[in-house]
Design an enzyme around this catalytic site. Structure first.
Site, PDB file in Angstrom:
ATOM      1  N   GLU A   1       0.816  -1.219   0.000  1.00 31.01           N
ATOM      2  CA  GLU A   1       0.000   0.000   0.000  1.00 31.01           C
ATOM      3  C   GLU A   1       0.849   1.267   0.000  1.00 31.01           C
ATOM      4  O   GLU A   1       0.732   2.105   0.897  1.00 31.01           O
ATOM      5  CB  GLU A   1      -0.964  -0.029   1.200  1.00 31.01           C
ATOM      6  CG  GLU A   1      -1.876  -1.247   1.127  1.00 31.01           C
ATOM      7  CD  GLU A   1      -2.898  -1.333   2.264  1.00 31.01           C
ATOM      8  OE1 GLU A   1      -2.793  -0.586   3.243  1.00 31.01           O
ATOM      9  OE2 GLU A   1      -3.808  -2.177   2.148  1.00 31.01           O
TER      10      GLU A   1
ATOM     11  N   GLU B   1      -5.979 -10.366  -2.096  1.00 31.29           N
ATOM     12  CA  GLU B   1      -6.722 -10.276  -0.820  1.00 31.29           C
ATOM     13  C   GLU B   1      -8.219 -10.212  -1.053  1.00 31.29           C
ATOM     14  O   GLU B   1      -8.931  -9.441  -0.404  1.00 31.29           O
ATOM     15  CB  GLU B   1      -6.278  -9.013  -0.041  1.00 31.29           C
ATOM     16  CG  GLU B   1      -4.784  -8.915   0.180  1.00 31.29           C
ATOM     17  CD  GLU B   1      -4.370  -7.785   1.126  1.00 31.29           C
ATOM     18  OE1 GLU B   1      -5.238  -7.092   1.671  1.00 31.29           O
ATOM     19  OE2 GLU B   1      -3.148  -7.625   1.317  1.00 31.29           O
TER      20      GLU B   1
HETATM   21  C1  XIL Z   1      -6.012  -6.475   7.755  1.00 30.89           C
HETATM   22  C2  XIL Z   1      -6.203  -7.693   8.620  1.00 30.89           C
HETATM   23  O1  XIL Z   1      -6.965  -8.625   7.935  1.00 30.89           O
HETATM   24  C3  XIL Z   1      -6.857  -7.334   9.917  1.00 30.89           C
HETATM   25  O2  XIL Z   1      -6.796  -8.456  10.781  1.00 30.89           O
HETATM   26  C4  XIL Z   1      -6.166  -6.143  10.566  1.00 30.89           C
HETATM   27  O3  XIL Z   1      -6.875  -5.710  11.703  1.00 30.89           O
HETATM   28  C5  XIL Z   1      -6.024  -4.995   9.602  1.00 30.89           C
HETATM   29  O4  XIL Z   1      -5.352  -5.458   8.449  1.00 30.89           O
HETATM   30  N1  XIL Z   1      -4.709  -4.592   3.225  1.00 30.89           N
HETATM   31  C6  XIL Z   1      -3.644  -5.308   3.697  1.00 30.89           C
HETATM   32  C7  XIL Z   1      -3.840  -6.221   4.835  1.00 30.89           C
HETATM   33  O5  XIL Z   1      -2.573  -5.282   3.087  1.00 30.89           O
HETATM   34  O6  XIL Z   1      -2.689  -6.308   5.620  1.00 30.89           O
HETATM   35  C8  XIL Z   1      -5.003  -5.807   5.686  1.00 30.89           C
HETATM   36  O7  XIL Z   1      -5.215  -6.824   6.651  1.00 30.89           O
HETATM   37  C9  XIL Z   1      -6.230  -5.610   4.844  1.00 30.89           C
HETATM   38  C10 XIL Z   1      -6.003  -4.522   3.827  1.00 30.89           C
END
Ligand code: XIL
Length: 538
Positions: free
Chosen positions: A343, A455
């Site tokens: 990100e 994701e």
């Molecule tokens: C999220 C997790 O799933 C949660 O458990 C945590 O509280 C916040 O982060 N983008 C990403 C991930 O790259 O690391 C994030 O994961 C979701 C969005």
């Protein structure tokens, strides 16, 4: 054996796989790592939520009836100790945690504190002042509906047992304050009940045989260029065998959801906590799954020792380099690919995020430094930039494209782009469609990059009407079909697979599961699962 109370030695189990615990001839040495979750940035003033280490590999204690846990410990002057007995395990996200049911005993030089945690909400606490010697024995008994705590043979507190140790297995946790340590010389459990029973086991990692129609087998047989992946959390992986079995049956790639994030794996300068990440990597190897590491250079999930502007330790650049060398180096040859840069852009704009310590110290050069460091640490690992809201052509994906192109032109080791695909289905919102994604992704592929869906989840905001579940299924399928039809896609990976543990649930309401994944909270396959299965079978 029932009716014959006997003491079980809890130290003879596997304590070496618990963060901060060092077994030796004298017992266990427990070092405080200060593990915890920093609050999200909009809430930066709130305290860190502790996530003390739990021994998930066993002893796992099955308790029936009345029971007594006893420990003998040695506390150096001024150091503190805590022991936790979990009747129900918590769940860690990376910004918040869903508490379980547990009793924690905090032992200091001059006080004992008992803390009762019963799910969401503040724990209740009781404190007794008391001067202690360096050698202390402590016990926790559950007897005739009361919990009582004894120190050096004398009962110091007791309260009604709200059922904290029932009904399931009891797991143990040990911790102390960051920078302090103590020794546990003995730790045991016994039944206090003629009719009752205590059984102690160690955890055996689940190994499951994929079936011919499991997602991973279908992919391996018909579409071997695409791995079927999911994010995983360590606590359910080691404590919920249904979760572990479903995972190993259907997936051939895992991404540690939070266990490799900076605050989880590197909680103090030069102190790492690999246990949770190790468990995921061990599980993946046992079940012949690839591991995708997540995330090395990111602006979130950073412990305060890194974000503290007054920090005097190492310069930021050295911290980043040492972190990447250590983490990638540890899993060299075992983690096939990494989100090296996570990100990097503003949420919905074409500018790089400037609020991370990495950017603040190094400007945009942190990106090349991180990729080069990861490449040196494991020359065979595939290195990715991962971001959201870049699936279609827009300002942000244009900026990502320009970044990727210029890194490649400079010879920086970048191998792929991860498109997160966190999506929502609501009346007033249309998620990005597969065609728009295809039109955008091609330009990245034309640069010679691999791409992955990294994701995916499709939040229905708890609307589980048949129409919505059908729409969710069609949507999942459309994205999988795109990946299957395009050789540059290396993975179709979802952000979890079971609504039981979904990160889409809100911390304010752990029952609001968000239902964005392909198995429901009973681990039953949803229409989306069958849609993926059908797409893979064709
Ligand atoms: C999220 C997790 O799933 C949660 O458990 C945590 O509280 C916040 O982060 N983008 C990403 C991930 O790259 O690391 C994030 O994961 C979701 C969005």
């Amino acid at each position: 054996m029932a009716g014959e109370p006997r003491q079980h030695d809890l130290l003879k189990y596997d304590w070496a796989h618990v963060a901060g615990v060092y077994p030796s001839d004298r017992g266990l040495r427990i070092e405080g790592l200060g593990l915890g979750l920093v609050p999200p940035q909009d809430n930066a003033g709130s305290p860190v939520t502790p996530t003390p280490p739990i021994n998930l590999r066993g002893p796992v204690v099955q308790v029936q009836g009345d029971v007594l846990f006893s420990a003998a410990m040695q506390l150096p002057r001024g150091h503190r100790a805590s022991l936790t007995f979990y009747g129900e395990l918590p769940l860690n996200q990376d910004e918040w945690r869903q508490e379980g049911h547990a009793v924690t005993l905090h032992i200091a030089e001059n006080a004992i504190i008992a803390e009762l945690q019963q799910g969401i909400g503040e724990p209740t606490r009781q404190e007794r002042k008391r001067d202690l010697e360096r050698n202390v024995s402590v016990s926790l008994a559950r007897q005739r509906g009361r919990l009582s705590i004894t120190v050096d043979g004398e009962q110091v507190m007791s309260f009604d047992d709200p059922g904290i140790l029932d009904p399931g297995p009891v797991y143990l946790g040990v911790d102390t304050v960051a920078g302090e340590y103590f020794i546990i010389e003995s730790l045991s459990v016994e039944s206090l009940d003629k009719e009752g029973e205590v059984a102690v086991t160690s955890h055996e990692m689940v190994r499951a045989e994929p079936t011919a129609t499991s997602l991973r087998r279908l992919a391996e047989n018909h579409h071997p260029h695409v791995r079927i992946g999911t994010a995983v959390s360590t606590i359910p992986l080691l404590s919920d065998s249904e979760y572990a079995r479903t995972l190993a049956t259907h997936f051939n790639m895992v991404t540690p959801e939070n266990a490799m994030k900076f605050q989880a794996i590197h909680p103090r300068p030069a102190h790492y906590a690999f246990a949770d990440a190790d468990a995921i990597v061990d599980f993946a190897e046992l079940n012949e799954m690839a591991v995708h590491g997540h995330a090395l250079a990111w602006g979130e999930a950073l412990p305060r020792w890194v974000t503290d502007p007054e920090r005097e330790a190492q310069p930021t650049r050295d911290i980043l380099i040492e972190h990447i060398e250590t983490v990638v180096g540890r899993y060299r040859g075992r983690v096939a690919s990494w989100d090296v840069i996570n990100e990097p852009f503003e949420p919905f704009a074409g500018e790089l995020r400037t609020d991370s310590p990495w950017y603040r110290a190094m400007g945009d050069t942190y990106i090349a430094v991180a990729l080069e460091t990861a490449h040196r640490a494991d020359p065979d690992a595939r290195l990715y930039i991962n971001d959201f809201a870049c699936e279609e052509r827009n300002e942000k994906s244009d900026a990502l494209y320009r970044l990727a192109r210029s890194l490649l032109a400079e010879g920086v080791p970048l191998h792929g782009i991860g498109f997160q695909l966190h999506e929502d289905m609501r009346d007033d919102y249309r998620p990005v469609n597969a065609q728009a994604f295809q039109e955008n992704v091609q330009r990245f592929i034309d640069l010679g990059l691999e791409v992955r869906i990294s994701e995916m989840d499709v939040n229905l905001h708890d609307d589980d009407s048949p129409e919505r579940l059908r729409a969710q299924a069609d949507y999942y399928r459309s994205m999988l079909e795109l990946a299957l039809a395009t050789p540059a896609f290396t993975a179709f990976s979802m952000w979890g697979f079971s609504d039981r543990y979904s990160s889409l649930q809100g911390w304010w309401d752990a029952d609001d599961l968000g239902n964005g994944l392909i198995f429901d909270s009973e681990h039953a396959p949803k229409p989306a699962f069958h849609a993926l299965q059908n797409a893979l079978a064709e």
